[in-house]
Design a protein around this motif. Structure first.
Motif, PDB file in Angstrom:
ATOM      1  N   LYS A  85      40.732 -32.585  32.854  1.00 19.09           N
ATOM      2  CA  LYS A  85      39.502 -33.021  32.184  1.00 19.09           C
ATOM      3  C   LYS A  85      39.259 -34.511  32.406  1.00 19.09           C
ATOM      4  O   LYS A  85      38.133 -34.974  32.322  1.00 19.09           O
ATOM      5  N   ASP A  86      40.323 -35.268  32.657  1.00 20.78           N
ATOM      6  CA  ASP A  86      40.214 -36.712  32.867  1.00 20.78           C
ATOM      7  C   ASP A  86      40.791 -37.063  34.236  1.00 20.78           C
ATOM      8  O   ASP A  86      41.696 -36.392  34.734  1.00 20.78           O
ATOM      9  N   PRO A  87      40.275 -38.139  34.835  1.00 22.90           N
ATOM     10  CA  PRO A  87      40.849 -38.562  36.122  1.00 22.90           C
ATOM     11  C   PRO A  87      42.288 -39.046  35.929  1.00 22.90           C
ATOM     12  O   PRO A  87      42.682 -39.432  34.832  1.00 22.90           O
ATOM     13  N   GLY A  88      43.050 -39.011  37.004  1.00 24.13           N
ATOM     14  CA  GLY A  88      44.440 -39.441  36.926  1.00 24.13           C
ATOM     15  C   GLY A  88      44.884 -40.119  38.204  1.00 24.13           C
ATOM     16  O   GLY A  88      44.107 -40.287  39.137  1.00 24.13           O
ATOM     17  N   LEU A  89      46.138 -40.478  38.211  1.00 20.71           N
ATOM     18  CA  LEU A  89      46.715 -41.196  39.334  1.00 20.71           C
ATOM     19  C   LEU A  89      48.155 -40.740  39.497  1.00 20.71           C
ATOM     20  O   LEU A  89      48.895 -40.620  38.522  1.00 20.71           O
ATOM     21  N   ILE A  90      48.562 -40.485  40.727  1.00 22.58           N
ATOM     22  CA  ILE A  90      49.936 -40.100  41.012  1.00 22.58           C
ATOM     23  C   ILE A  90      50.738 -41.371  41.284  1.00 22.58           C
ATOM     24  O   ILE A  90      50.382 -42.168  42.162  1.00 22.58           O
ATOM     25  N   LEU A  91      51.804 -41.579  40.543  1.00 20.16           N
ATOM     26  CA  LEU A  91      52.670 -42.736  40.765  1.00 20.16           C
ATOM     27  C   LEU A  91      53.684 -42.403  41.853  1.00 20.16           C
ATOM     28  O   LEU A  91      54.185 -41.288  41.931  1.00 20.16           O
ATOM     29  N   ASP A  92      53.986 -43.383  42.673  1.00 21.18           N
ATOM     30  CA  ASP A  92      54.968 -43.210  43.733  1.00 21.18           C
ATOM     31  C   ASP A  92      56.368 -43.332  43.146  1.00 21.18           C
ATOM     32  O   ASP A  92      56.561 -43.879  42.061  1.00 21.18           O
ATOM     33  N   SER A  93      57.342 -42.840  43.874  1.00 23.90           N
ATOM     34  CA  SER A  93      58.728 -42.926  43.404  1.00 23.90           C
ATOM     35  C   SER A  93      59.408 -44.211  43.863  1.00 23.90           C
ATOM     36  O   SER A  93      60.554 -44.471  43.506  1.00 23.90           O
ATOM     37  N   SER A  94      58.710 -45.012  44.665  1.00 20.63           N
ATOM     38  CA  SER A  94      59.308 -46.261  45.133  1.00 20.63           C
ATOM     39  C   SER A  94      58.351 -47.431  44.910  1.00 20.63           C
ATOM     40  O   SER A  94      57.149 -47.246  44.770  1.00 20.63           O
ATOM     41  N   LEU A  95      58.926 -48.610  44.905  1.00 16.22           N
ATOM     42  CA  LEU A  95      58.147 -49.824  44.713  1.00 16.22           C
ATOM     43  C   LEU A  95      57.830 -50.460  46.060  1.00 16.22           C
ATOM     44  O   LEU A  95      58.596 -50.340  47.011  1.00 16.22           O
ATOM     45  N   VAL A  96      56.717 -51.168  46.120  1.00 15.25           N
ATOM     46  CA  VAL A  96      56.346 -51.916  47.310  1.00 15.25           C
ATOM     47  C   VAL A  96      56.933 -53.324  47.227  1.00 15.25           C
ATOM     48  O   VAL A  96      57.342 -53.898  48.218  1.00 15.25           O
ATOM     49  N   GLY A  97      57.000 -53.858  46.005  1.00 17.32           N
ATOM     50  CA  GLY A  97      57.533 -55.200  45.826  1.00 17.32           C
ATOM     51  C   GLY A  97      57.976 -55.442  44.404  1.00 17.32           C
ATOM     52  O   GLY A  97      57.573 -54.735  43.484  1.00 17.32           O
TER      53      GLY A  97
END
Length: 177
Positions: free
Chosen positions: A29-41
């Motif tokens: 019902k609401d937009p979302g975002l998939i978080l990655d399992s690793s960091l860029v920095g």
């Protein structure tokens, strides 16, 4: 602070995304975002930024003041070193792209040419299948772009041998142990 890189494909759009809840699927019902399992920095107190990929971090942070490219004058200073034989500096200056300019600056800043012995450099390079030509006791700076980049990487100790297997590797980091 921790940084992650986000791309449009990681956005979950309302109405098009299904989520599994127990044994059923439900439309978001609401937009979302998939978080990655690793960091860029990672930025730590004391003004330290740690990262593995310049390309990824430079998408959202301006790193250009910290990764200075060599000017034509800087490149000429390196090529004028007594360790090098150069047929035509203008050819090298013309082909010097961003990667080469950063490597030239690293060679200049490190002072490695003050410690290099020409014959030893040639012997060590041969171990990695790199062909360093010598003329009059000097390293002939290659006019082929690929060979020039390899020589600059070699001078910055970008090749190493695994201590257990003896396998040969190219490194993307000159971090000392």
């Amino acid at each position: 602070m921790y940084f992650q890189g986000f791309m449009q494909r990681r956005l979950l759009v309302t109405g098009w995304t299904l989520l599994q809840t127990e044994d059923t699927y439900k439309r978001m019902k609401d937009p979302g975002l998939i978080l990655d399992s690793s960091l860029v920095g990672v930025y730590k107190q004391g003004n330290s930024l740690y990262f593995r990929s310049y390309t990824l971090v430079s998408r959202f942070l301006n790193l250009s003041p910290y990764f200075v490219e060599a000017t034509d004058v800087d490149i000429q200073e390196v090529l004028d070193d007594s360790k090098f034989h150069v047929d035509d500096e203008s050819v090298i200056l013309e082909m010097a792209d961003s990667v080469m300019r950063k490597r030239f600056m690293a060679v200049k800043a490190s002072g490695i040419l003050n410690r290099v012995k020409v014959k030893r450099a040639q012997t060590q390079a041969n171990k990695f299948g790199l062909k360093i030509k010598i003329s009059g006791g000097k390293i002939v700076f290659p006019v082929e772009k690929r060979d020039a980049k390899e020589l600059l990487r070699f001078l910055m100790e970008g090749y190493y041998e695994g201590p257990l297997t003896g396998n040969k590797y190219i490194t993307n980091s000159q971090r000392q142990v």
